[in-house]
Design a protein around this motif. Structure first.
Motif, short mmCIF file in Angstrom:
data_model
loop_
_atom_site.label_atom_id
_atom_site.label_comp_id
_atom_site.label_asym_id
_atom_site.label_seq_id
_atom_site.Cartn_x
_atom_site.Cartn_y
_atom_site.Cartn_z
N LEU A 444 2.53 -7.60 -4.56
CA LEU A 444 0.73 -7.38 -4.61
C LEU A 444 1.08 -6.40 -5.79
N GLY A 445 1.78 -5.43 -6.30
CA GLY A 445 1.23 -4.70 -7.47
C GLY A 445 2.14 -5.30 -8.37
N LEU A 446 2.29 -6.15 -9.04
CA LEU A 446 2.33 -7.44 -10.14
C LEU A 446 1.38 -7.90 -9.98
N LYS A 447 0.83 -8.32 -9.38
CA LYS A 447 -0.35 -9.56 -9.68
C LYS A 447 -1.81 -8.25 -9.65
N ALA A 448 -1.58 -7.73 -8.85
CA ALA A 448 -2.94 -5.93 -9.17
C ALA A 448 -3.36 -5.77 -10.47
N LYS A 449 -1.43 -5.85 -11.65
CA LYS A 449 -1.60 -5.18 -12.25
C LYS A 449 -2.16 -6.05 -13.91
N GLU A 450 -3.02 -7.54 -12.79
CA GLU A 450 -3.51 -8.08 -13.92
C GLU A 450 -5.00 -8.18 -14.47
N GLN A 451 -5.43 -7.04 -12.87
CA GLN A 451 -6.75 -7.12 -12.54
C GLN A 451 -7.25 -5.77 -12.76
N PRO A 452 -8.41 -5.77 -12.65
CA PRO A 452 -9.44 -4.60 -13.08
C PRO A 452 -9.38 -3.62 -11.66
N VAL A 453 -9.22 -2.48 -12.00
CA VAL A 453 -9.48 -1.98 -10.35
C VAL A 453 -10.61 -1.49 -9.79
N GLN A 454 -11.53 -2.01 -8.61
CA GLN A 454 -12.41 -1.50 -8.02
C GLN A 454 -12.82 -0.55 -7.86
N THR A 455 -13.68 0.30 -8.09
CA THR A 455 -13.84 1.90 -7.50
C THR A 455 -15.38 1.77 -6.47
N LEU A 456 -15.00 2.57 -5.70
CA LEU A 456 -16.14 2.85 -4.74
C LEU A 456 -16.45 4.29 -4.00
N GLU A 457 -17.28 5.02 -5.15
CA GLU A 457 -17.62 6.65 -4.84
C GLU A 457 -17.95 6.70 -3.34
N LEU A 458 -18.27 7.39 -2.00
CA LEU A 458 -18.69 7.41 -1.60
C LEU A 458 -19.58 9.27 -1.45
N THR A 459 -20.52 8.67 -2.08
CA THR A 459 -21.37 10.03 -3.30
C THR A 459 -22.71 9.54 -3.26
N PRO A 460 -23.49 10.88 -3.55
CA PRO A 460 -24.85 10.78 -4.10
C PRO A 460 -25.01 9.72 -5.81
N ALA A 461 -24.09 9.77 -6.10
CA ALA A 461 -24.40 8.73 -7.27
C ALA A 461 -23.57 6.96 -7.16
N GLY A 462 -23.51 7.36 -6.20
CA GLY A 462 -23.14 5.72 -5.49
C GLY A 462 -24.10 5.26 -3.71
N GLY A 463 -24.92 5.98 -3.94
CA GLY A 463 -26.34 5.54 -3.19
C GLY A 463 -26.04 6.66 -1.44
N ILE A 464 -24.86 7.31 -1.29
CA ILE A 464 -24.82 7.23 -0.07
C ILE A 464 -25.34 9.14 0.06
N ASP A 465 -26.17 9.91 0.88
CA ASP A 465 -26.88 11.31 1.38
C ASP A 465 -25.45 12.07 1.47
N GLU A 466 -24.80 12.90 1.04
CA GLU A 466 -23.76 13.56 1.53
C GLU A 466 -24.01 14.55 2.75
N PHE A 467 -25.41 15.13 3.12
CA PHE A 467 -25.82 15.97 4.04
C PHE A 467 -26.12 14.66 5.62
N ASP A 468 -26.27 13.34 5.42
CA ASP A 468 -26.61 12.81 6.26
C ASP A 468 -25.56 11.35 6.00
N PRO A 469 -25.64 10.89 5.89
CA PRO A 469 -24.82 9.83 5.28
C PRO A 469 -24.99 8.53 6.40
N ASP A 470 -25.19 7.37 5.80
CA ASP A 470 -25.34 6.37 6.96
C ASP A 470 -24.04 5.44 7.26
N TYR A 471 -23.80 5.58 8.17
CA TYR A 471 -22.60 4.63 8.29
C TYR A 471 -22.09 3.51 8.37
N ALA A 472 -23.52 3.08 8.84
CA ALA A 472 -24.03 1.87 9.12
C ALA A 472 -24.30 0.70 8.16
N TYR A 473 -24.70 1.67 7.16
CA TYR A 473 -25.36 0.77 5.31
C TYR A 473 -23.47 1.22 4.83
#
Length: 492
Positions: A444-473
Motif C-alpha cells: 500500500l505504501g508503494l501505491k500511495a507514493k504515486e498519489q497525492p495525500v488528501q488531508t482533512l482538518e476538523l478545525t474552524p478552517a475546515g468548517g467545524i465549530d471548535e466549541f460545539d462540533p456537529d459529530y453527525a456532520y
C-alpha cells in the motif's frame, strides 16, 4: 660406486609435459615469472568464482564446496531481485514469515535469521578460501615485488567480498530486530473496513517533565485497500464532548466524553484528557476497561483514544501507530532532513514563564520564513511551536511535516541510510500492527507514493465549530471524503 640422485620435482610430477599442460596445479617453481603469473590468476579466480582456485590448484573437495556455495548465493540473490521487481508483496511475505499462521507467529523471524546465518557463513568461507589461495600461490616463489602486491590485492579483495557479506548480514539482522521491536509477533490481521485500512496516528512527548502521556498530535490515516489512496484526518486534541464507538468508554460516557472535574486528574473534556480519564484517574490504570490492551501491544489510554477517534469519524479503527516526539528529531536526521516552506516566523523554546512575557525573553531561537531544508531539531520545533500561533496552526504544520517525511522515504534514501533509519524507527515508534500485515503495508505504501495525500482538518478552517462540533456532520463528511459519489453520465 655410482650415486643415484633423487628424482627431480618435474620428474615426480610426470615430466615437463605435465608442467606445461597443467601449470596451475603443477607449476615450474623454479620460474619466478610463471609463479607470479599463476599467483595473479589464482587470486583473481578466487575473487570472481570462490572455490575455483582450489579446483585448479588445491583441494578439489573444498573448491567444489566453495563453487556450490557461491552458486547458491547467486541463485538466492537473483530470486530475491525477481521477487523485489515482480512480486514484492509475496517476497516480503516469505522473508518476514507473514505466511505463517498466527499460532506459529513466534517463528516469523526464522527466515531472516536463516538468511543472516547464511551470509555470515559465506563471509567466513570466503576468508578460508582466500587464506588457502595465498597458500597455493606460494608467495616466496613469486617475484620480489609481486609477492607483496599479490598478498595486498588478495587481502583487499577478501575484505571487499567478505565485508559485503557481513554488511548484508548486519542489515538483515537490523531488519529482523526492527520488525521484532516495532511490530507484534502475532495477532489478527483485520480486514479492511468499507474498503479502507484505518490507522490511528498519535504523537506525544515522553520526555522528562511529563507526568503523563498526553497526545499532542491525533490523526487517522485511511488507506484505500485497492488503490493505496491515502487520506489523513486531523483531530484537534481539545475537541470537546465527543462520542465513543461501541465499547467500555461508551458505557462510561453514553452522552459523550465529559472529562473530569478533579484537579488531580486534569480539567477539560478534550481528547487529550483521555489518558487522565482512563489511566491517571482510575486505581486499576484502565486495565478493567481494556484488560487485553497490554497483551495486544497497546495501552488502555491508546485503546480509549481509538474508540474516541472511531466515534468522532464514524469508522472502524483497529490499529494505531505511536510516534514519540521526544526522539522524533533522530528520524528526521536519519532521513537526511526534510524540505519545508515556512510561511511565518516561529520561535523555538518551551514558552513564557509568566503571562505576557515577551517572546524574545524566552525564545531560544527562531525558524525564519522561506524554503528550508530542516534538520531534526528544527523540524521538531516546527511541529511543536505554538505560543505565537494557535493549536490549529500547529496541527496544520504537523500534517505538513508528516507529508514531507513520507516524501523523503524513497528507496534511495532508505537504502543509503538504512541503519540510521531503522535504528531511529525502533526507538520512537510503537504499534499494534502485526508482522503478518507488513507485506500489505509496504504494498500500500508503494501505491500511495504515486498519489497525492488528501488531508482533512476538523478545525474552524475546515468548517467545524471548535466549541460545539456537529459529530453527525463530521461522520457524513468522512464518508463523503472516503467514498465520493460516482459521477453520472450527465456529469451531475
Amino acid at each position: 660406486m655410482s650415486v643415484i640422485s633423487p628424482p627431480s620435482a618435474t620428474a615426480r610430477l610426470g615430466g615437463p609435459a605435465v608442467v606445461q599442460e597443467r601449470p596451475m596445479r603443477y607449476p615450474d617453481a623454479s620460474s619466478r615469472g610463471m609463479m607470479t603469473r599463476r599467483g595473479w590468476w589464482l587470486v583473481g579466480l578466487n575473487f570472481l568464482i570462490p572455490g575455483s582456485a582450489q579446483v585448479l590448484a588445491g583441494n578439489r573437495r573444498l573448491g567444489r564446496f566453495g563453487i556450490a556455495a557461491t552458486l547458491l548465493m547467486w541463485v538466492l540473490v537473483v530470486v530475491a531481485l525477481l521477487f523485489a521487481l515482480l512480486a514484492p508483496t509475496a517476497g516480503l511475505s516469505i522473508v518476514t514469515g507473514a505466511w505463517l499462521p498466527d499460532w506459529l507467529g513466534l517463528l516469523r523471524p526464522l527466515p531472516l535469521l536463516i538468511a543472516q546465518g547464511l551470509l555470515i557463513a559465506y563471509a567466513v568461507l570466503w576468508v578460508v578460501l582466500t587464506v588457502d589461495t595465498l597458500r597455493l600461490v606460494r608467495l616466496v616463489k613469486t617475484g620480489g615485488g609481486a609477492r607483496f602486491a599479490i598478498a595486498l590485492v588478495a587481502v583487499g579483495l577478501m575484505v571487499v567480498a567478505s565485508g559485503s557479506a557481513v554488511y548484508a548480514s548486519n542489515a538483515v539482522g537490523t531488519v529482523r530486530g526492527t520488525i521484532s521491536t516495532i511490530f507484534g509477533a502475532s495477532g489478527p490481521t483485520v480486514p479492511p473496513s468499507d474498503g479502507y485500512y484505518n490507522i490511528l496516528l498519535l504523537g506525544a512527548d515522553s520526555g522528562e517533565g511529563r507526568d503523563s502521556m498526553r497526545f499532542d498530535s491525533i490523526s487517522v490515516v485511511s488507506v484505500n485497500a485497492e488503490t493505496g489512496a491515502t487520506t489523513i484526518t486531523g483531530i484537534p486534541r481539545d475537541m470537546p464532548h465527543f462520542p465513543f464507538s461501541e465499547g467500555p468508554m461508551q458505557d462510561q460516557y453514553p452522552n459523550g466524553f465529559e472529562g473530569h472535574g478533579d484537579p488531580s486528574c486534569g480539567w477539560g473534556s478534550g481528547v487529550n484528557q483521555l489518558t487522565n480519564a482512563v489511566e491517571q484517574c482510575r486505581e486499576d490504570r484502565g486495565t478493567g476497561l481494556y484488560p487485553d490492551a497490554e497483551a495486544q501491544g497497546s495501552t488502555p489510554a491508546i485503546e480509549a483514544t481509538k474508540d474516541a477517534a472511531a466515534g468522532i469519524l464514524g469508522i472502524e479503527i483497529p490499529y494505531y501507530v505511536f510516534v514519540d516526539m521526544h526522539g522524533f528529531a533522530s528520524l528526521v536526521d536519519a532521513l537526511g532532513g526534510v524540505d519545508i516552506n515556512v510561511t511565518e516566523r516561529l520561535p523555538k523554546g518551551g514558552g513564557p514563564s509568566y503571562p505576557g512575557e515577551p517572546v524574545d525573553d524566552w525564545a531560544t531561537g527562531w525558524i525564519e520564513p522561506g524554503q528550508q531544508h530542516m534538520d531534526g531539531d528544527t523540524a521538531q520545533w516546527y511541529a511543536r511551536s505554538r505560543y505565537t500561533t494557535s493549536d490549529f496552526d500547529r496541527m496544520s504544520r504537523q500534517r505538513e511535516l508528516q507529508e514531507a517525511i513520507l516524501a523523503q522515504f524513497t528507496p534511495q534514501v532508505v537504502l543509503t541510510r538504512f541503519q540510521e533509519v531503522a535504528a531511529a524507527g525502533a526507538d520512537i515508534i510503537q504499534t499494534d500492527l502485526p508482522q503478518s500485515f507488513i507485506p500489505t503495508l509496504v504494498d500500500l505504501g508503494l501505491k500511495a507514493k504515486e498519489q497525492p495525500v488528501q488531508t482533512l482538518e476538523l478545525t474552524p478552517a475546515g468548517g467545524i465549530d471548535e466549541f460545539d462540533p456537529d459529530y453527525a456532520y463530521i461522520a457524513d463528511l468522512i464518508q463523503t471524503t472516503l467514498h465520493p459519489p460516482t459521477p453520472t453520465p450527465s456529469g451531475e
